[in-house]
Design a protein around this motif. Structure first.
Motif, PDB file in Angstrom:
ATOM      1  N   MET A 443      -7.328  39.148 -10.301  1.00  0.00           N
ATOM      2  CA  MET A 443      -6.287  39.706  -9.443  1.00  0.00           C
ATOM      3  C   MET A 443      -6.892  40.587  -8.346  1.00  0.00           C
ATOM      4  SD  MET A 443      -3.581  40.577 -12.516  1.00  0.00           S
ATOM      5  CE  MET A 443      -2.332  41.382 -11.503  1.00  0.00           C
ATOM      6  N   LYS A 444      -7.833  41.431  -8.738  1.00  0.00           N
ATOM      7  CA  LYS A 444      -8.474  42.313  -7.754  1.00  0.00           C
ATOM      8  C   LYS A 444      -9.233  41.504  -6.714  1.00  0.00           C
ATOM      9  CE  LYS A 444     -11.849  46.063  -7.330  1.00  0.00           C
ATOM     10  NZ  LYS A 444     -12.792  46.962  -8.068  1.00  0.00           N
ATOM     11  N   GLN A 445      -9.955  40.476  -7.167  1.00  0.00           N
ATOM     12  CA  GLN A 445     -10.730  39.666  -6.228  1.00  0.00           C
ATOM     13  C   GLN A 445      -9.825  38.922  -5.261  1.00  0.00           C
ATOM     14  OE1 GLN A 445     -14.171  39.789  -6.046  1.00  0.00           O
ATOM     15  NE2 GLN A 445     -13.725  38.779  -4.087  1.00  0.00           N
ATOM     16  N   LYS A 446      -8.669  38.484  -5.737  1.00  0.00           N
ATOM     17  CA  LYS A 446      -7.724  37.798  -4.856  1.00  0.00           C
ATOM     18  C   LYS A 446      -7.239  38.729  -3.746  1.00  0.00           C
ATOM     19  CE  LYS A 446      -7.415  33.578  -6.372  1.00  0.00           C
ATOM     20  NZ  LYS A 446      -7.707  32.409  -5.489  1.00  0.00           N
ATOM     21  N   VAL A 447      -7.029  39.996  -4.079  1.00  0.00           N
ATOM     22  CA  VAL A 447      -6.641  40.972  -3.061  1.00  0.00           C
ATOM     23  C   VAL A 447      -7.754  41.125  -2.026  1.00  0.00           C
ATOM     24  CG1 VAL A 447      -6.158  43.419  -2.651  1.00  0.00           C
ATOM     25  CG2 VAL A 447      -5.053  42.229  -4.555  1.00  0.00           C
ATOM     26  N   ILE A 448      -8.973  41.294  -2.506  1.00  0.00           N
ATOM     27  CA  ILE A 448     -10.114  41.471  -1.601  1.00  0.00           C
ATOM     28  C   ILE A 448     -10.300  40.236  -0.718  1.00  0.00           C
ATOM     29  CG2 ILE A 448     -12.620  41.746  -1.520  1.00  0.00           C
ATOM     30  CD1 ILE A 448     -12.356  43.417  -4.104  1.00  0.00           C
ATOM     31  N   ASP A 449     -10.186  39.057  -1.325  1.00  0.00           N
ATOM     32  CA  ASP A 449     -10.353  37.818  -0.555  1.00  0.00           C
ATOM     33  C   ASP A 449      -9.283  37.690   0.526  1.00  0.00           C
ATOM     34  OD1 ASP A 449     -12.493  37.209  -2.167  1.00  0.00           O
ATOM     35  OD2 ASP A 449     -11.417  35.723  -3.376  1.00  0.00           O
ATOM     36  N   HIS A 450      -8.058  38.076   0.189  1.00  0.00           N
ATOM     37  CA  HIS A 450      -6.984  37.973   1.178  1.00  0.00           C
ATOM     38  C   HIS A 450      -7.232  38.910   2.354  1.00  0.00           C
ATOM     39  CE1 HIS A 450      -3.030  37.429   2.916  1.00  0.00           C
ATOM     40  NE2 HIS A 450      -2.870  38.742   2.919  1.00  0.00           N
ATOM     41  N   ILE A 451      -7.639  40.123   2.050  1.00  0.00           N
ATOM     42  CA  ILE A 451      -7.921  41.075   3.131  1.00  0.00           C
ATOM     43  C   ILE A 451      -9.032  40.542   4.026  1.00  0.00           C
ATOM     44  CG2 ILE A 451      -8.815  43.379   3.636  1.00  0.00           C
ATOM     45  CD1 ILE A 451      -7.396  44.332   1.077  1.00  0.00           C
ATOM     46  N   GLN A 452     -10.074  40.000   3.407  1.00  0.00           N
ATOM     47  CA  GLN A 452     -11.187  39.462   4.189  1.00  0.00           C
ATOM     48  C   GLN A 452     -10.732  38.298   5.058  1.00  0.00           C
ATOM     49  OE1 GLN A 452     -14.448  40.785   4.215  1.00  0.00           O
ATOM     50  NE2 GLN A 452     -14.460  39.489   6.047  1.00  0.00           N
ATOM     51  N   SER A 453      -9.874  37.436   4.500  1.00  0.00           N
ATOM     52  CA  SER A 453      -9.407  36.284   5.274  1.00  0.00           C
ATOM     53  C   SER A 453      -8.570  36.719   6.467  1.00  0.00           C
ATOM     54  CB  SER A 453      -8.593  35.344   4.381  1.00  0.00           C
ATOM     55  OG  SER A 453      -7.343  35.912   4.028  1.00  0.00           O
ATOM     56  N   ARG A 454      -7.819  37.796   6.311  1.00  0.00           N
ATOM     57  CA  ARG A 454      -6.998  38.293   7.421  1.00  0.00           C
ATOM     58  C   ARG A 454      -7.873  38.925   8.496  1.00  0.00           C
ATOM     59  NH1 ARG A 454      -1.593  36.861   7.356  1.00  0.00           N
ATOM     60  NH2 ARG A 454      -0.830  38.933   7.915  1.00  0.00           N
ATOM     61  N   GLN A 455      -8.952  39.556   8.071  1.00  0.00           N
ATOM     62  CA  GLN A 455      -9.860  40.161   9.045  1.00  0.00           C
ATOM     63  C   GLN A 455     -10.660  39.108   9.797  1.00  0.00           C
ATOM     64  OE1 GLN A 455     -12.037  42.776   6.443  1.00  0.00           O
ATOM     65  NE2 GLN A 455     -10.583  44.470   6.694  1.00  0.00           N
TER      66      GLN A 455
END
Length: 460
Positions: A443-455
């Motif tokens: 779950m935590k990694q999915k949050v981090i991945d999403h933020i990175q993809s948006r950036q």
């Protein structure tokens, strides 16, 4: 009784006969000690059960083999040993039961399902004179991505919630943000106790935090929701997410004061909030979760109004009841860009109409023949994550426990399959109603991945 719903329900076939079968594939002779007592495991032994497929995923009609094992071998044990087994769909009746004889410490039980769902196998070894009983459980998914909604959403589902949102936002809410003192461990953050009153008798109570050196328009946002229970917002939660470079709001589920004593919350738990989730509400407006969901939307408005928010990345996050809150907000507000829901509750309230286990809180009473109270069911259909999911077009990550009896995996998949956008699910095979360390990391990694993809995305 609501006549329209009664007419609809009367045409539904309620599954009362078993729609799966189980066959024991093990020798069934028994071993007795000379004294006539059945041999049991020693305290150093472990009883386990697993599927013969590593991913525990099968198709309708395919045999599901559960492998029972007692280990390690012990000189104090005389083979063979008998264990009790019981299979069911999501742990609810009807049950198939029997005994298996362990040869070389192993036996197998095989079953199959005639329609999509989850087959559960529980095994136990009774205690001997000097031992403790041993138990184990495993689950198998059968065509899980084919689990369909038990009932469609009400025709006016969208109109109802749009009217609720219009009332909530009919005038500005009153907001107070009280800075909290920081310590050496969180001095890099700004933390606020937030309290807000919105139209419709909606009160918001929570914590908001972000890095104190953040500049305007730079931080992704995350709304973190609570599971079932009675308590205030969590300072450790907002500190954790804010320390990752986010602006975070953790709103407590009930709009009650934060930072109070255990006695304060226990009194509420035994008083006005006792059994808040389990009452059979007579209509949709009286369902307790209506104000909870609107409270969450108000919390989103508070986060989005902060100048530090980047204006485009907004994540909802929660487990169990919090997972339901995460999905409902994602469905109701287009500013949400990603939703994470661990073992979400409030899925498939109408599951009993299809012979399935329903998810927490099971606030729809059923009669002796398994038929639901029509008024309570009609009310809860407006609070079913299965129906909210169909309105979510953004990416979603979920987790599901294959042996979860609180939020059964069939109910979780009924919601997951209804999602309209990109989606991913973590199948937590050995876990009940919890997030294992592996699921939490997912779950935590999915949050981090999403933020990175948006950036990384030029269009965001």
């Amino acid at each position: 009784m609501n006549n329209a719903l009664h007419t609809k329900l009367s045409s539904i076939h309620f599954l009362t006969a078993p729609w799966y079968r189980t066959v024991m594939l093990a020798l069934t002779f028994f071993a007795f000690l000379p004294q006539g007592g059945l041999v049991h495991a020693t305290e150093n032994c472990e009883l386990s059960v697993r599927t013969n497929k590593s991913d525990a995923i099968y198709t309708v009609g395919e045999p599901v083999m559960f492998i029972i094992e007692l280990s390690p071998p012990s000189n104090n044990r005389v083979e063979p040993v008998r264990v009790n087994w019981r299979t069911s769909v999501d742990g609810q009746p009807p049950f198939h039961e029997g005994e298996a004889t362990l040869l070389d410490g192993k036996a197998t039980v095989t079953g199959q399902l005639a329609q999509p769902g989850f087959l559960r196998c529980e095994v136990s070894l009774p205690a001997g004179a000097n031992d403790t009983p041993l138990k184990a459980v495993a689950g198998a998914a059968v065509s899980p991505t084919e689990i369909a909604p038990s009932l469609p959403a009400p025709d006016d589902f969208d109109d109802y919630w749009q009217a609720q949102i219009a009332l909530l936002r009919s005038k500005p809410f009153d907001l107070s943000m009280t800075p909290l003192e920081t310590t050496a461990s969180n001095s890099h953050l700004k933390i606020f106790d937030i309290q807000a009153d919105a139209p419709g008798d909606i009160h918001v109570s929570g914590y908001l935090a972000y890095p104190k050196d953040a500049t305007e328009g730079t931080l992704p946002g995350i709304l973190v929701f609570h599971g079932a229970g009675v308590g205030g917002a969590s300072l450790p939660w907002v500190e954790k997410w804010a320390s990752l470079g986010m602006i975070v709001v953790n709103v407590n589920a009930h709009g009650i004061p934060n930072g109070q004593s255990k006695e304060f919350y226990d009194k509420l738990k035994q008083g006005e909030l006792k059994d808040y989730s389990r009452k059979p509400w007579p209509n949709r407006d009286e369902v307790y979760f209506r104000k909870m969901f609107l409270r969450n939307l108000c919390a989103l408005d508070i986060l989005a109004a902060q100048p530090q928010w980047d204006g485009h990345t907004l994540i909802t996050y929660g487990t169990s009841q919090g997972g339901a809150q995460s999905l409902s907000v994602a469905a109701l507000d287009p500013r949400v860009s990603f939703a994470v829901a661990g073992v979400p509750a409030m899925c498939d309230h109408s599951g009993m109409t299809a012979g399935r286990a329903t998810g927490w809180p099971r606030s729809v009473p059923v009669d002796s023949e398994g038929h639901p109270d029509s008024d309570a069911l009609e009310a809860m259909r407006y609070y079913d994550m299965m129906n909210f999911a169909a309105r979510i077009q953004i990416p979603v990550a979920m987790t599901v426990g294959f042996i979860d009896k609180v939020c059964p995996p069939t109910s979780v998949y009924a919601a997951y399959n209804n999602l309209g956008g990109p989606k991913d699910i973590f199948n937590d095979l050995p876990t009940g109603h919890a997030n294992s360390p592996e699921a939490t990391a997912y779950m935590k990694q999915k949050v981090i991945d999403h933020i990175q993809s948006r950036q990384d995305s030029p269009t965001r």
